[in-house]
Design a protein around this motif. Structure first.
Motif, PDB file in Angstrom:
ATOM      1  N   SER A  48       0.871  -1.145  -0.112  1.00 44.62           N
ATOM      2  CA  SER A  48      -0.043   0.062  -0.062  1.00 44.62           C
ATOM      3  C   SER A  48       0.823   1.151   0.131  1.00 44.62           C
ATOM      4  CB  SER A  48      -0.809   0.119   1.265  1.00 44.62           C
ATOM      5  OG  SER A  48      -1.553   1.251   1.401  1.00 44.62           O
ATOM      6  N   PRO A  49       0.490   2.318  -0.362  1.00 47.21           N
ATOM      7  CA  PRO A  49       1.059   3.689  -0.891  1.00 47.21           C
ATOM      8  C   PRO A  49       1.103   4.361   0.679  1.00 47.21           C
ATOM      9  CG  PRO A  49      -0.766   3.845  -1.827  1.00 47.21           C
ATOM     10  CD  PRO A  49      -0.768   2.504  -1.615  1.00 47.21           C
ATOM     11  N   VAL A  50       0.213   3.835   1.625  1.00 47.19           N
ATOM     12  CA  VAL A  50       0.143   4.380   2.912  1.00 47.19           C
ATOM     13  C   VAL A  50       0.325   3.410   3.872  1.00 47.19           C
ATOM     14  CG1 VAL A  50      -1.503   5.559   4.575  1.00 47.19           C
ATOM     15  CG2 VAL A  50      -1.598   6.128   1.924  1.00 47.19           C
ATOM     16  N   GLN A  51       1.341   3.224   4.572  1.00 52.62           N
ATOM     17  CA  GLN A  51       2.001   2.084   5.543  1.00 52.62           C
ATOM     18  C   GLN A  51       2.206   2.910   6.897  1.00 52.62           C
ATOM     19  OE1 GLN A  51       5.156  -0.053   3.732  1.00 52.62           O
ATOM     20  NE2 GLN A  51       4.203   0.273   1.441  1.00 52.62           N
ATOM     21  N   ARG A  52       2.160   1.849   7.739  1.00 58.05           N
ATOM     22  CA  ARG A  52       2.199   2.223   9.306  1.00 58.05           C
ATOM     23  C   ARG A  52       3.645   2.530   9.450  1.00 58.05           C
ATOM     24  NH1 ARG A  52       1.230  -2.665  13.272  1.00 58.05           N
ATOM     25  NH2 ARG A  52       3.102  -3.328  12.364  1.00 58.05           N
ATOM     26  N   GLU A  53       4.486   1.812   8.796  1.00 57.16           N
ATOM     27  CA  GLU A  53       6.099   2.178   9.132  1.00 57.16           C
ATOM     28  C   GLU A  53       6.600   3.453   8.548  1.00 57.16           C
ATOM     29  OE1 GLU A  53       4.903  -0.489   7.591  1.00 57.16           O
ATOM     30  OE2 GLU A  53       5.083  -2.120   8.651  1.00 57.16           O
ATOM     31  N   GLN A  54       6.080   4.089   7.477  1.00 63.78           N
ATOM     32  CA  GLN A  54       6.273   5.339   6.797  1.00 63.78           C
ATOM     33  C   GLN A  54       6.174   6.494   7.417  1.00 63.78           C
ATOM     34  OE1 GLN A  54       2.599   5.396   4.129  1.00 63.78           O
ATOM     35  NE2 GLN A  54       3.994   6.663   3.378  1.00 63.78           N
ATOM     36  N   ALA A  55       7.100   7.590   7.435  1.00 59.37           N
ATOM     37  CA  ALA A  55       7.220   8.708   8.162  1.00 59.37           C
ATOM     38  C   ALA A  55       5.608   9.411   8.079  1.00 59.37           C
ATOM     39  CB  ALA A  55       8.260   9.711   7.653  1.00 59.37           C
ATOM     40  N   GLY A  56       5.038  10.071   8.896  1.00 53.51           N
ATOM     41  CA  GLY A  56       4.040  10.589   9.059  1.00 53.51           C
ATOM     42  C   GLY A  56       3.495  11.397   7.859  1.00 53.51           C
ATOM     43  N   TRP A  57       4.598  12.595   7.621  1.00 50.96           N
ATOM     44  CA  TRP A  57       4.363  13.427   6.719  1.00 50.96           C
ATOM     45  C   TRP A  57       4.315  12.891   5.287  1.00 50.96           C
ATOM     46  CZ3 TRP A  57       7.892  13.238   2.874  1.00 50.96           C
ATOM     47  CH2 TRP A  57       9.152  12.551   3.060  1.00 50.96           C
ATOM     48  N   ASP A  58       4.861  11.824   5.171  1.00 44.32           N
ATOM     49  CA  ASP A  58       4.820  10.785   3.904  1.00 44.32           C
ATOM     50  C   ASP A  58       3.580  10.681   3.657  1.00 44.32           C
ATOM     51  OD1 ASP A  58       6.352  10.110   1.366  1.00 44.32           O
ATOM     52  OD2 ASP A  58       6.371   8.185   2.051  1.00 44.32           O
ATOM     53  N   ARG A  59       2.839  10.080   4.613  1.00 43.76           N
ATOM     54  CA  ARG A  59       1.367   9.438   4.390  1.00 43.76           C
ATOM     55  C   ARG A  59       0.576  10.708   3.789  1.00 43.76           C
ATOM     56  NH1 ARG A  59       1.637   7.946  10.001  1.00 43.76           N
ATOM     57  NH2 ARG A  59       2.608   5.888  10.232  1.00 43.76           N
ATOM     58  N   ILE A  60       0.725  11.780   4.363  1.00 41.92           N
ATOM     59  CA  ILE A  60      -0.050  12.945   3.955  1.00 41.92           C
ATOM     60  C   ILE A  60       0.283  13.257   2.332  1.00 41.92           C
ATOM     61  CG2 ILE A  60      -0.520  15.381   4.336  1.00 41.92           C
ATOM     62  CD1 ILE A  60      -0.074  14.914   7.171  1.00 41.92           C
ATOM     63  N   PHE A  61       1.542  13.075   2.226  1.00 42.13           N
ATOM     64  CA  PHE A  61       2.098  13.464   0.848  1.00 42.13           C
ATOM     65  C   PHE A  61       1.703  12.642  -0.052  1.00 42.13           C
ATOM     66  CE2 PHE A  61       5.067  12.529  -2.526  1.00 42.13           C
ATOM     67  CZ  PHE A  61       5.305  13.866  -3.131  1.00 42.13           C
ATOM     68  N   MET A  62       1.517  11.259   0.160  1.00 40.78           N
ATOM     69  CA  MET A  62       1.183  10.213  -0.743  1.00 40.78           C
ATOM     70  C   MET A  62      -0.299  10.509  -1.081  1.00 40.78           C
ATOM     71  SD  MET A  62       3.946   8.677  -1.740  1.00 40.78           S
ATOM     72  CE  MET A  62       2.866   7.173  -2.795  1.00 40.78           C
ATOM     73  N   ILE A  63      -1.168  10.717  -0.156  1.00 40.46           N
ATOM     74  CA  ILE A  63      -2.640  10.757  -0.227  1.00 40.46           C
ATOM     75  C   ILE A  63      -2.716  12.058  -1.072  1.00 40.46           C
ATOM     76  CG2 ILE A  63      -4.517  11.505   0.871  1.00 40.46           C
ATOM     77  CD1 ILE A  63      -3.761   9.779   3.201  1.00 40.46           C
ATOM     78  N   CYS A  64      -2.311  13.135  -0.804  1.00 39.43           N
ATOM     79  CA  CYS A  64      -2.282  14.490  -1.610  1.00 39.43           C
ATOM     80  C   CYS A  64      -1.780  13.979  -3.066  1.00 39.43           C
ATOM     81  CB  CYS A  64      -1.532  15.518  -1.117  1.00 39.43           C
ATOM     82  SG  CYS A  64      -2.214  16.067   0.475  1.00 39.43           S
ATOM     83  N   MET A  65      -0.709  13.305  -3.447  1.00 40.24           N
ATOM     84  CA  MET A  65      -0.074  12.989  -4.475  1.00 40.24           C
ATOM     85  C   MET A  65      -1.237  12.238  -5.383  1.00 40.24           C
ATOM     86  SD  MET A  65       2.575  14.073  -6.089  1.00 40.24           S
ATOM     87  CE  MET A  65       4.051  13.743  -6.769  1.00 40.24           C
ATOM     88  N   MET A  66      -1.682  11.330  -4.916  1.00 42.21           N
ATOM     89  CA  MET A  66      -2.548  10.384  -5.474  1.00 42.21           C
ATOM     90  C   MET A  66      -3.955  11.116  -5.915  1.00 42.21           C
ATOM     91  SD  MET A  66      -2.216   6.781  -3.553  1.00 42.21           S
ATOM     92  CE  MET A  66      -2.817   7.135  -1.793  1.00 42.21           C
TER      93      MET A  66
END
Length: 225
Positions: A64-82
């Motif tokens: 998944s492009p949104v994962q528990r292990e990734q940096a918090g800011w990167d979760r937001i980035f990936m959602i906005c990017m998609m």
């Protein structure tokens, strides 16, 4: 895993087809079919290569492009990017086909098609050199994460993003949308910001990354940035 790979690839290609053809109002859009075929074929070829040579990386790429292990800011980035990417495709369908607002010459469309293929080749070079090239920002300690320094990483610190720039510029050219091309820099700047933040994470968690960054001075393009 191979069957799951094929299914996920087809679902993603089908989803992009909907985002393109519904706003366009027709499936008679040759450039869009070329784009989808290029991505489908290159994606399956690269994934097949990973299946044979680096199944652990393939598993990471399929996650998944949104994962528990990734940096918090990167979760937001990936959602906005998609979300932006999906809207971007829809805009190009409206611009290039439904309203015929843009008139991109055939030679420029050809350059776009070539740029997409070159981007896929760059991605393959990245995967061959870096077994930890996950789609999210995280340090894979369970896999003994090490700094990649060979292949394209000998010239730029983020060759994956360099390939992505080719892809992001090639897509609107091939699809014939100047509006899409004008919006592409938004995605490029977003990747630039992500690269800087990603390096902070890597320097904090990978002891050798600071030395590597000191040796390889450029992030995306040699002699530029």
């Amino acid at each position: 895993m191979l069957a799951s790979l094929v299914i996920k690839t087809l679902i993603w290609i089908g989803f992009m087809a909907v985002l393109l053809f519904v706003p366009a109002g027709t499936i008679w859009w040759p450039q869009a079919w070329v784009f989808l075929i290029e991505l489908a074929v290159s994606g399956l070829l690269i994934s097949g290569w990973l299946y044979v040579h680096d199944p652990a990386l393939l598993e990471q790429r399929m996650a998944s492009p949104v994962q528990r292990e990734q940096a918090g800011w990167d979760r937001i980035f990936m959602i906005c990017m998609m979300l932006f990417f999906c809207a971007w495709l829809a805009v190009m369908g409206l611009d290039a086909v439904r309203f015929h607002a843009s008139h991109v010459p055939v030679w420029a469309q050809g350059i776009g098609a070539v740029a997409i293929l070159v981007s896929q080749y760059v991605f393959w070079l990245v995967f061959r050199a870096n077994s930890y090239a996950a789609p999210v920002v995280k340090v894979q300690k369970d896999r003994g994460h090490a700094v990649a320094t060979t292949g394209p990483y000998a010239y730029v610190r983020h060759p994956m993003y360099a390939g992505a720039i080719l892809l992001l510029l090639g897509i609107p050219l091939l699809l014939g949308s100047w509006f899409g091309f004008a919006l592409a820099p938004v995605l490029v700047v977003a990747f630039a910001i992500r690269a800087v933040l990603e390096e902070r994470t890597l320097q904090a968690q990978l002891p050798d990354y600071a030395d590597y960054a000191a040796r390889v001075h450029y992030r995306f393009i040699p002699l530029i940035w």
